[in-house]
Scaffold this motif. Structure first.
Motif, PDB file in Angstrom:
ATOM      1  N   GLU A   1       8.409  -4.517 -22.915  1.00  0.00           N
ATOM      2  CA  GLU A   1       7.189  -3.812 -22.503  1.00  0.00           C
ATOM      3  C   GLU A   1       6.925  -2.526 -23.277  1.00  0.00           C
ATOM      4  O   GLU A   1       5.805  -2.038 -23.281  1.00  0.00           O
ATOM      5  N   PHE A   2       7.969  -1.925 -23.864  1.00  0.00           N
ATOM      6  CA  PHE A   2       7.812  -0.582 -24.459  1.00  0.00           C
ATOM      7  C   PHE A   2       8.389  -0.512 -25.863  1.00  0.00           C
ATOM      8  O   PHE A   2       9.344  -1.217 -26.193  1.00  0.00           O
ATOM      9  N   ARG A   3       7.812   0.390 -26.642  1.00  0.00           N
ATOM     10  CA  ARG A   3       8.416   0.792 -27.917  1.00  0.00           C
ATOM     11  C   ARG A   3       9.080   2.146 -27.676  1.00  0.00           C
ATOM     12  O   ARG A   3       8.440   3.052 -27.128  1.00  0.00           O
ATOM     13  N   LEU A   4      10.331   2.280 -28.068  1.00  0.00           N
ATOM     14  CA  LEU A   4      11.071   3.525 -27.848  1.00  0.00           C
ATOM     15  C   LEU A   4      10.998   4.374 -29.110  1.00  0.00           C
ATOM     16  O   LEU A   4      11.316   3.894 -30.207  1.00  0.00           O
ATOM     17  N   GLU A   5      10.576   5.627 -28.940  1.00  0.00           N
ATOM     18  CA  GLU A   5      10.426   6.512 -30.097  1.00  0.00           C
ATOM     19  C   GLU A   5      10.998   7.888 -29.772  1.00  0.00           C
ATOM     20  O   GLU A   5      11.079   8.268 -28.598  1.00  0.00           O
ATOM     21  N   PRO A   6      11.342   8.651 -30.830  1.00  0.00           N
ATOM     22  CA  PRO A   6      11.736  10.051 -30.582  1.00  0.00           C
ATOM     23  C   PRO A   6      10.592  10.774 -29.885  1.00  0.00           C
ATOM     24  O   PRO A   6       9.427  10.386 -30.031  1.00  0.00           O
ATOM     25  N   PRO A   7      10.896  11.835 -29.109  1.00  0.00           N
ATOM     26  CA  PRO A   7       9.876  12.466 -28.276  1.00  0.00           C
ATOM     27  C   PRO A   7       8.760  13.125 -29.070  1.00  0.00           C
ATOM     28  O   PRO A   7       7.631  13.196 -28.607  1.00  0.00           O
ATOM     29  N   ALA A   8       9.054  13.619 -30.279  1.00  0.00           N
ATOM     30  CA  ALA A   8       8.017  14.280 -31.062  1.00  0.00           C
ATOM     31  C   ALA A   8       8.383  14.186 -32.527  1.00  0.00           C
ATOM     32  O   ALA A   8       9.555  13.956 -32.870  1.00  0.00           O
TER      33      ALA A   8
ATOM     34  N   PRO B   1      26.648  10.000 -22.876  1.00  0.00           N
ATOM     35  CA  PRO B   1      25.881  10.428 -24.050  1.00  0.00           C
ATOM     36  C   PRO B   1      25.383  11.858 -23.853  1.00  0.00           C
ATOM     37  O   PRO B   1      25.192  12.288 -22.710  1.00  0.00           O
ATOM     38  N   PRO B   2      25.180  12.601 -24.955  1.00  0.00           N
ATOM     39  CA  PRO B   2      24.564  13.913 -24.809  1.00  0.00           C
ATOM     40  C   PRO B   2      23.153  13.734 -24.257  1.00  0.00           C
ATOM     41  O   PRO B   2      22.560  12.664 -24.425  1.00  0.00           O
ATOM     42  N   PRO B   3      22.598  14.756 -23.572  1.00  0.00           N
ATOM     43  CA  PRO B   3      21.244  14.612 -23.035  1.00  0.00           C
ATOM     44  C   PRO B   3      20.268  14.252 -24.152  1.00  0.00           C
ATOM     45  O   PRO B   3      20.412  14.723 -25.276  1.00  0.00           O
ATOM     46  N   PHE B   4      19.311  13.406 -23.845  1.00  0.00           N
ATOM     47  CA  PHE B   4      18.330  13.024 -24.874  1.00  0.00           C
ATOM     48  C   PHE B   4      16.983  12.754 -24.227  1.00  0.00           C
ATOM     49  O   PHE B   4      16.897  12.530 -23.016  1.00  0.00           O
ATOM     50  N   ARG B   5      15.942  12.833 -25.039  1.00  0.00           N
ATOM     51  CA  ARG B   5      14.601  12.495 -24.573  1.00  0.00           C
ATOM     52  C   ARG B   5      14.045  11.396 -25.461  1.00  0.00           C
ATOM     53  O   ARG B   5      14.327  11.338 -26.656  1.00  0.00           O
ATOM     54  N   LEU B   6      13.248  10.515 -24.852  1.00  0.00           N
ATOM     55  CA  LEU B   6      12.628   9.420 -25.586  1.00  0.00           C
ATOM     56  C   LEU B   6      11.197   9.261 -25.112  1.00  0.00           C
ATOM     57  O   LEU B   6      10.878   9.621 -23.973  1.00  0.00           O
ATOM     58  N   ARG B   7      10.354   8.742 -25.977  1.00  0.00           N
ATOM     59  CA  ARG B   7       9.031   8.326 -25.515  1.00  0.00           C
ATOM     60  C   ARG B   7       9.036   6.813 -25.367  1.00  0.00           C
ATOM     61  O   ARG B   7       9.508   6.095 -26.251  1.00  0.00           O
ATOM     62  N   LEU B   8       8.531   6.315 -24.238  1.00  0.00           N
ATOM     63  CA  LEU B   8       8.381   4.877 -24.048  1.00  0.00           C
ATOM     64  C   LEU B   8       6.895   4.561 -24.128  1.00  0.00           C
ATOM     65  O   LEU B   8       6.128   4.937 -23.233  1.00  0.00           O
ATOM     66  N   LEU B   9       6.500   3.917 -25.199  1.00  0.00           N
ATOM     67  CA  LEU B   9       5.084   3.627 -25.406  1.00  0.00           C
ATOM     68  C   LEU B   9       4.811   2.188 -24.996  1.00  0.00           C
ATOM     69  O   LEU B   9       5.390   1.258 -25.576  1.00  0.00           O
ATOM     70  N   PRO B  10       3.940   1.983 -23.985  1.00  0.00           N
ATOM     71  CA  PRO B  10       3.615   0.607 -23.601  1.00  0.00           C
ATOM     72  C   PRO B  10       3.069  -0.144 -24.802  1.00  0.00           C
ATOM     73  O   PRO B  10       2.324   0.430 -25.593  1.00  0.00           O
ATOM     74  N   CYS B  11       3.475  -1.390 -24.984  1.00  0.00           N
ATOM     75  CA  CYS B  11       2.953  -2.112 -26.148  1.00  0.00           C
ATOM     76  C   CYS B  11       2.489  -3.509 -25.746  1.00  0.00           C
ATOM     77  O   CYS B  11       2.938  -4.071 -24.746  1.00  0.00           O
ATOM     78  N   LEU B  12       1.587  -4.030 -26.555  1.00  0.00           N
ATOM     79  CA  LEU B  12       1.017  -5.352 -26.319  1.00  0.00           C
ATOM     80  C   LEU B  12       1.987  -6.412 -26.836  1.00  0.00           C
ATOM     81  O   LEU B  12       2.867  -6.113 -27.646  1.00  0.00           O
ATOM     82  N   PRO B  13       1.822  -7.673 -26.391  1.00  0.00           N
ATOM     83  CA  PRO B  13       2.641  -8.735 -26.972  1.00  0.00           C
ATOM     84  C   PRO B  13       2.432  -8.782 -28.480  1.00  0.00           C
ATOM     85  O   PRO B  13       1.348  -8.458 -28.956  1.00  0.00           O
ATOM     86  N   PRO B  14       3.483  -9.177 -29.257  1.00  0.00           N
ATOM     87  CA  PRO B  14       3.298  -9.265 -30.707  1.00  0.00           C
ATOM     88  C   PRO B  14       2.212 -10.281 -31.032  1.00  0.00           C
ATOM     89  O   PRO B  14       2.058 -11.285 -30.321  1.00  0.00           O
ATOM     90  N   ALA B  15       1.468 -10.010 -32.118  1.00  0.00           N
ATOM     91  CA  ALA B  15       0.350 -10.898 -32.497  1.00  0.00           C
ATOM     92  C   ALA B  15       0.892 -12.248 -32.929  1.00  0.00           C
ATOM     93  O   ALA B  15       1.955 -12.347 -33.499  1.00  0.00           O
TER      94      ALA B  15
END
Ligand code: HEM
Length: 175
Positions: A136-143, A161-175
């Protein structure tokens, strides 16, 4: 990012719109399974397993173990042994897609009579939840400029793990 795209493609190709994977889907999702296995190799959650006490004289690999010895299995070191693993410090899930992968040297849940009784549950949870998130999501660094989470960890019974932040970007099904 490339591995995430490959995993998302595998998930949608094999499961379609039916939903998240179920534990019985392991055979259909070899890359997801290999990714979890490689994660457990590189960062075993219980890096020193649990201590064991020898109840009688014995030996391991020819080394004598007197009765009463306390043995601490160093799983982290075993999982990064260059005599066993190619490029042991690298995250390479595809190593577990090869038929000759040294899977017997992989011991994140220990081995023998006192190995982890929660292995089945833990593996099922990892498979379902990681599969669900990556579907459902693409995981990316926060900024921009912020790197990926570090792979270091604090010592102790459980590798944290050391504390971390991530962005979870909702993504569409692959084309
Ligand atoms: C990724 C998740 C997990 C990992 C990597 C893990 C790993 C381990 C390891 C390495 C041991 C020591 C084995 C040995 O002494 O050789 C262990 C023991 C144990 N684990 Fe887990 N475990 C996990 C999840 C769980 C879960 C979900 C449960 C319960 C539902 C559980 C229950 C136990 C118990 C009760 C023991 C002690 C077994 C004994 O001494 O006989 N574990 N685990």
């Amino acid at each position: 990012p490339q591995l995430q795209a490959q995993l998302r493609e595998e998930l949608w190709r094999e499961l379609g719109p039916t939903g998240p994977p179920e534990p019985g889907d392991v055979g259909r999702l070899p890359l997801l399974h290999a990714t979890i296995t490689e994660t457990l190799r590189l960062c075993p959650p219980a890096p020193l397993a649990l201590p064991h006490c020898a109840l009688r004289h014995t030996s391991i690999g020819g080394i004598p173990v007197p009765v009463g010895s306390i043995l601490v299995p160093n799983l982290l070191a075993a999982h990064r042994d260059p005599d066993t693993w190619d490029h042991p410090e690298d995250f390479l899930p595809e190593r577990f897609l090869a038929p000759d992968a040294p899977s017997r040297a992989l011991l994140p849940f220990g081995c023998g009579a006192r190995s982890c009784p929660g292995e089945g549950l833990a593996r099922a949870e990892l498979f379902v939840f990681l599969g669900w998130i990556l579907r459902e999501f693409r995981l990316e660094p926060p900024a921009a400029g912020e790197g990926a989470p570090g792979l270091g960890g604090s010592g102790g019974t459980v590798l944290r793990p050391p504390p971390f932040r991530l962005r979870l970007l909702p993504c569409l099904p692959p084309a």
